[in-house]
Motif scaffolding. Structure first.
Motif, PDB file in Angstrom:
ATOM      1  N   ASP A  58    -131.304 -46.296  87.018  1.00  0.00           N
ATOM      2  CA  ASP A  58    -131.625 -45.724  85.710  1.00  0.00           C
ATOM      3  C   ASP A  58    -131.557 -46.790  84.616  1.00  0.00           C
ATOM      4  N   CYS A  59    -130.535 -47.649  84.712  1.00  0.00           N
ATOM      5  CA  CYS A  59    -130.350 -48.688  83.699  1.00  0.00           C
ATOM      6  C   CYS A  59    -131.480 -49.715  83.739  1.00  0.00           C
ATOM      7  N   ILE A  60    -131.882 -50.136  84.940  1.00  0.00           N
ATOM      8  CA  ILE A  60    -132.943 -51.132  85.064  1.00  0.00           C
ATOM      9  C   ILE A  60    -134.280 -50.572  84.591  1.00  0.00           C
ATOM     10  N   LYS A  61    -134.499 -49.277  84.784  1.00  0.00           N
ATOM     11  CA  LYS A  61    -135.735 -48.678  84.290  1.00  0.00           C
ATOM     12  C   LYS A  61    -135.795 -48.713  82.768  1.00  0.00           C
ATOM     13  N   LYS A  62    -134.630 -48.618  82.114  1.00  0.00           N
ATOM     14  CA  LYS A  62    -134.580 -48.667  80.655  1.00  0.00           C
ATOM     15  C   LYS A  62    -134.587 -50.102  80.139  1.00  0.00           C
ATOM     16  N   ASN A  63    -133.894 -50.980  80.866  1.00  0.00           N
ATOM     17  CA  ASN A  63    -133.797 -52.387  80.486  1.00  0.00           C
ATOM     18  C   ASN A  63    -134.075 -53.230  81.731  1.00  0.00           C
ATOM     19  N   PRO A  64    -135.285 -53.765  81.895  1.00  0.00           N
ATOM     20  CA  PRO A  64    -135.697 -54.387  83.157  1.00  0.00           C
ATOM     21  C   PRO A  64    -135.027 -55.707  83.509  1.00  0.00           C
ATOM     22  N   LYS A  65    -134.291 -56.310  82.600  1.00  0.00           N
ATOM     23  CA  LYS A  65    -133.616 -57.578  82.901  1.00  0.00           C
ATOM     24  C   LYS A  65    -132.345 -57.297  83.704  1.00  0.00           C
ATOM     25  N   PHE A  66    -132.194 -57.967  84.838  1.00  0.00           N
ATOM     26  CA  PHE A  66    -130.973 -57.832  85.627  1.00  0.00           C
ATOM     27  C   PHE A  66    -130.715 -59.120  86.397  1.00  0.00           C
ATOM     28  N   CYS A  67    -129.532 -59.231  86.976  1.00  0.00           N
ATOM     29  CA  CYS A  67    -129.209 -60.411  87.756  1.00  0.00           C
ATOM     30  C   CYS A  67    -128.681 -60.007  89.126  1.00  0.00           C
ATOM     31  N   ILE A  68    -128.762 -60.942  90.048  1.00  0.00           N
ATOM     32  CA  ILE A  68    -128.228 -60.745  91.393  1.00  0.00           C
ATOM     33  C   ILE A  68    -127.241 -61.865  91.679  1.00  0.00           C
ATOM     34  N   SER A  69    -126.031 -61.506  92.081  1.00  0.00           N
ATOM     35  CA  SER A  69    -125.032 -62.474  92.524  1.00  0.00           C
ATOM     36  C   SER A  69    -124.948 -62.377  94.041  1.00  0.00           C
ATOM     37  N   ILE A  70    -125.207 -63.492  94.720  1.00  0.00           N
ATOM     38  CA  ILE A  70    -125.260 -63.506  96.181  1.00  0.00           C
ATOM     39  C   ILE A  70    -123.833 -63.640  96.722  1.00  0.00           C
ATOM     40  N   ILE A  71    -123.347 -62.595  97.376  1.00  0.00           N
ATOM     41  CA  ILE A  71    -121.964 -62.553  97.840  1.00  0.00           C
ATOM     42  C   ILE A  71    -121.750 -63.533  98.984  1.00  0.00           C
ATOM     43  N   SER A  72    -120.649 -64.280  98.897  1.00  0.00           N
ATOM     44  CA  SER A  72    -120.287 -65.229  99.947  1.00  0.00           C
ATOM     45  C   SER A  72    -119.097 -64.690 100.732  1.00  0.00           C
ATOM     46  N   GLU A  73    -118.773 -65.366 101.822  1.00  0.00           N
ATOM     47  CA  GLU A  73    -117.613 -64.975 102.616  1.00  0.00           C
ATOM     48  C   GLU A  73    -116.314 -65.200 101.839  1.00  0.00           C
ATOM     49  N   ASP A  74    -116.379 -65.969 100.755  1.00  0.00           N
ATOM     50  CA  ASP A  74    -115.208 -66.232  99.923  1.00  0.00           C
ATOM     51  C   ASP A  74    -115.117 -65.323  98.702  1.00  0.00           C
ATOM     52  N   THR A  75    -116.092 -64.465  98.502  1.00  0.00           N
ATOM     53  CA  THR A  75    -116.062 -63.544  97.365  1.00  0.00           C
ATOM     54  C   THR A  75    -114.896 -62.571  97.508  1.00  0.00           C
ATOM     55  N   ASP A  76    -114.224 -62.294  96.407  1.00  0.00           N
ATOM     56  CA  ASP A  76    -113.099 -61.356  96.404  1.00  0.00           C
ATOM     57  C   ASP A  76    -113.557 -59.994  96.948  1.00  0.00           C
ATOM     58  N   PRO A  77    -112.948 -59.508  98.047  1.00  0.00           N
ATOM     59  CA  PRO A  77    -113.351 -58.197  98.594  1.00  0.00           C
ATOM     60  C   PRO A  77    -113.203 -57.054  97.597  1.00  0.00           C
ATOM     61  N   MET A  78    -112.328 -57.216  96.607  1.00  0.00           N
ATOM     62  CA  MET A  78    -112.155 -56.173  95.599  1.00  0.00           C
ATOM     63  C   MET A  78    -113.433 -55.976  94.778  1.00  0.00           C
ATOM     64  N   ILE A  79    -114.234 -57.038  94.647  1.00  0.00           N
ATOM     65  CA  ILE A  79    -115.513 -56.908  93.945  1.00  0.00           C
ATOM     66  C   ILE A  79    -116.438 -55.981  94.730  1.00  0.00           C
ATOM     67  N   ILE A  80    -116.445 -56.139  96.061  1.00  0.00           N
ATOM     68  CA  ILE A  80    -117.263 -55.264  96.901  1.00  0.00           C
ATOM     69  C   ILE A  80    -116.809 -53.815  96.754  1.00  0.00           C
ATOM     70  N   SER A  81    -115.496 -53.615  96.742  1.00  0.00           N
ATOM     71  CA  SER A  81    -114.962 -52.262  96.598  1.00  0.00           C
ATOM     72  C   SER A  81    -115.314 -51.658  95.245  1.00  0.00           C
ATOM     73  N   SER A  82    -115.094 -52.429  94.175  1.00  0.00           N
ATOM     74  CA  SER A  82    -115.327 -51.911  92.828  1.00  0.00           C
ATOM     75  C   SER A  82    -116.796 -51.586  92.582  1.00  0.00           C
ATOM     76  N   PHE A  83    -117.675 -52.481  93.007  1.00  0.00           N
ATOM     77  CA  PHE A  83    -119.097 -52.292  92.729  1.00  0.00           C
ATOM     78  C   PHE A  83    -119.796 -51.425  93.769  1.00  0.00           C
ATOM     79  N   GLY A  84    -119.181 -51.257  94.964  1.00  0.00           N
ATOM     80  CA  GLY A  84    -119.838 -50.519  96.013  1.00  0.00           C
ATOM     81  C   GLY A  84    -119.431 -49.073  96.153  1.00  0.00           C
ATOM     82  N   PHE A  85    -118.227 -48.731  95.667  1.00  0.00           N
ATOM     83  CA  PHE A  85    -117.715 -47.385  95.946  1.00  0.00           C
ATOM     84  C   PHE A  85    -117.341 -46.610  94.681  1.00  0.00           C
ATOM     85  N   ARG A  86    -117.787 -47.083  93.521  1.00  0.00           N
ATOM     86  CA  ARG A  86    -117.612 -46.351  92.270  1.00  0.00           C
ATOM     87  C   ARG A  86    -118.933 -46.355  91.509  1.00  0.00           C
TER      88      ARG A  86
END
Length: 218
Positions: A58-86
């Motif tokens: 919904d947000c991208i349809k209103k504002n088309p600019k967005f970014c992608i952060s490519i997750i590495s094996e060293d990325t904090d797993p809490m980021i995956i939890s926060s952004f993936g399950f809420r």
């Protein structure tokens, strides 16, 4: 999918993991996706896939600019939890990590393989999901080995959120366990742990940080 079709082959398709960052008015929003691919090499075009119920879409349809952060094996797993399950509708996913603005798109702070800044140009309806076609505007280097979806499942032992294209219900799971080992699953992020006894009272999920009360025996 036809009832007689065996879907197991689909789980051998390779995927990565990515954090999509965008703005909801002036507030940062975002989510985890596992479908991102380059479509063209000249004037690079990329595509991501989002569930229609996803607030980030919904947000991208209103504002088309967005970014992608490519997750590495060293990325904090809490980021995956926060952004993936809420949902960004009712949670500030960036609160524990902070973010930087990349040419009009919020990028969560942390260790990533790299960043991409994109402008959405087209939306393709695929039933339950939408493919977002985007033009690449900028890149930012990172470091580390990209986290594959297989690594996420086998090493971190995470599961797919229900909005993910690769979500697999408990009935579809083919996991085989030992008879003398009990399995417990976090009802927040899907992390599974094996134990011969009950989990200790002070046990916390290594992925999302929630306590023992969120683990149900399966």
């Amino acid at each position: 999918m036809p009832e007689a079709m065996d879907s197991n082959a689909l789980y051998n398709i390779t995927y990565g993991l990515y954090v999509v960052g965008c703005y909801s008015d002036d507030k940062p929003a975002g989510c985890i996706v596992n479908t991102c691919f380059q479509v063209t090499s000249e004037n690079p075009t990329l595509a991501i896939c989002l569930n229609k119920k996803n607030y980030t879409l919904d947000c991208i349809k209103k504002n088309p600019k967005f970014c992608i952060s490519i997750i590495s094996e060293d990325t904090d797993p809490m980021i995956i939890s926060s952004f993936g399950f809420r949902s960004s509708r009712d949670a500030d996913k960036y609160a524990d990590f902070g973010y930087v603005d990349l040419d009009g798109a919020p990028a969560v702070k942390g260790n990533f393989c790299g960043r991409l800044v994109l402008d959405a140009t087209d939306f393709i309806d695929c039933g339950t999901h939408v493919i977002v076609i985007s033009k690449l505007k900028d890149t930012q280097d990172g470091s580390g080995a990209p986290m594959t979806y297989e690594y996420y499942h086998k090493v971190i032992k995470g599961s797919a959120p229900k909005n993910a294209p690769t979500y697999r219900s408990e009935q579809e799971s083919t996991t085989v366990t030992k008879k003398d080992v009990r399995r417990f699953k976090c009802d927040i992020c899907g992390y599974e742990v094996e134990s011969e006894t009950n989990l200790p009272d002070d046990f916390v999920c290594p992925i999302c940080g929630f306590d023992r009360s969120h683990f149900k025996e399966i």
